[in-house]
Scaffold this active site. Sequence first.
Site, PDB file in Angstrom:
ATOM      1  N   HIS A   1      -3.146   8.114   5.359  1.00  0.00           N
ATOM      2  CA  HIS A   1      -3.322   6.764   4.806  1.00  0.00           C
ATOM      3  C   HIS A   1      -4.741   6.314   5.119  1.00  0.00           C
ATOM      4  CE1 HIS A   1      -2.147   3.041   3.068  1.00  0.00           C
ATOM      5  NE2 HIS A   1      -2.302   2.344   4.177  1.00  0.00           N
TER       6      HIS A   1
ATOM      7  N   GLU B   1      -1.803   5.789  13.014  1.00  0.00           N
ATOM      8  CA  GLU B   1      -1.441   6.982  12.247  1.00  0.00           C
ATOM      9  C   GLU B   1      -1.735   8.253  13.052  1.00  0.00           C
ATOM     10  OE1 GLU B   1      -1.798   8.734   7.702  1.00  0.00           O
ATOM     11  OE2 GLU B   1      -3.216   7.199   8.368  1.00  0.00           O
TER      12      GLU B   1
ATOM     13  N   CYS C   1       0.800  -1.219   0.000  1.00  0.00           N
ATOM     14  CA  CYS C   1       0.000   0.000   0.000  1.00  0.00           C
ATOM     15  C   CYS C   1       0.834   1.271   0.000  1.00  0.00           C
ATOM     16  CB  CYS C   1      -0.932   0.001   1.207  1.00  0.00           C
ATOM     17  SG  CYS C   1      -1.806  -1.559   1.422  1.00  0.00           S
TER      18      CYS C   1
END
Length: 413
Positions: A303, A314, A164
């Site tokens: 993300h 995150e 990713c």
Amino acid sequence: MDRRRVVITGLGAITPVGLTAPESWQAVKDGVCGVAPITQFDTEGMKVSLAAEVKGFVPEDHLGKPEAKRMGRFTQFAVVCAREAMADSGLVTEAEDLDRCGVIISSGIGGLSITEAEHDRGLARGWDRVSPFYIPTAISNMAAGQVAIDTGFRGMCTCPVTACAGGTNAVGDAFHYVRDGYADVMLCGGTEAAVTPLAIGGFTSMKALSQATDPARASIPFDAERTGFVLGEGAGVLVLEELEHALKRGAHIYAEIVGYGVTCDAYHMTAPRPDGSGGAKAMSMAIADAGIAAEEVDYINAHGTSTHLNDAGETAAVKTVFGDHARKLAMSSTKSMTGHMLGAAGAVEAIFTAMTLKDGYLPATIHYSVPDPECDLDVVPNVGRSADVRYALSNSLGFGGHNGSVLLKKWEA
């Protein structure tokens, strides 16, 4: 070696919300959701029935029939996006030193649908009867290779396969390659077309995908009720140029790329470090690479996958990097609209980040309903808004612990 300035002069995109870069960005500004029931195969008996598919893409509208037939869907996306980005940039290949023009295009999975189909063919007809085009159409690097063939670019041509994070690695690597003098022009980005039974089944069995049946409650980053990501598909390609090269030919400039950070968690096959330290280091590296203070960053395209571990980790990473400033910046996830496009995600999100800077508009995290104390920053809930944004980060975090962050700056002549 002097560090040269690098700017974005062309954009191309095919996404679950649009078939061009302008169409996709307008849909994101309008808060359009690209999540819907899967149409590419029958999901009866499967736990997951939703995906963020590209809608209305007809390869023959852009490619000749023989050409389209010899490309996987992921490669078709990349070539069409690259043509859009080149046309948008105004670059004329005949006027360029093609040895100083290169291609970096990521794909996390490549032609998985081709592998599935040829496996079925081999079982039914014998393994020596699979298509002679199977290997050259399915391998992940072929999107980059076909774009190079299409443009005639003879410089470095490569394909980061970092799950990713691949699209962000492609953009960041291309930025450094131009900045450090190895090329004048780079086509970079990512592409993916993995809405297939095997991919959906594999992600489902590892409990990564949302099993929601309501598109409005499936891809819901930072929401306390999030249960996994929604698989998306598409591509994004950017033209990066050395600044003087771009100015000399009178190119229009979307934004400047000023920093890139890349790290590895070295922790787990799929899970990020819970404290987000790997992602934090990537952001800090990008900021240091640009030579600015963390407090100058106004926006982060997160993300933001809609999984519990990613969104919480995150958020923790942003707090680590920015301290009190984390409460002042905005951080939204456009995956709430596009789903998770895997190797294409970072590239498409870099495009959205460039347009955020150009238009002064923060895209929303749509379908946000239930706040999560672990994700308590300004996620631009439900409705986008105008804002003066000078510096913006785009983050990507991939299976295998891959972390990438690119820092963009509003273009100022």
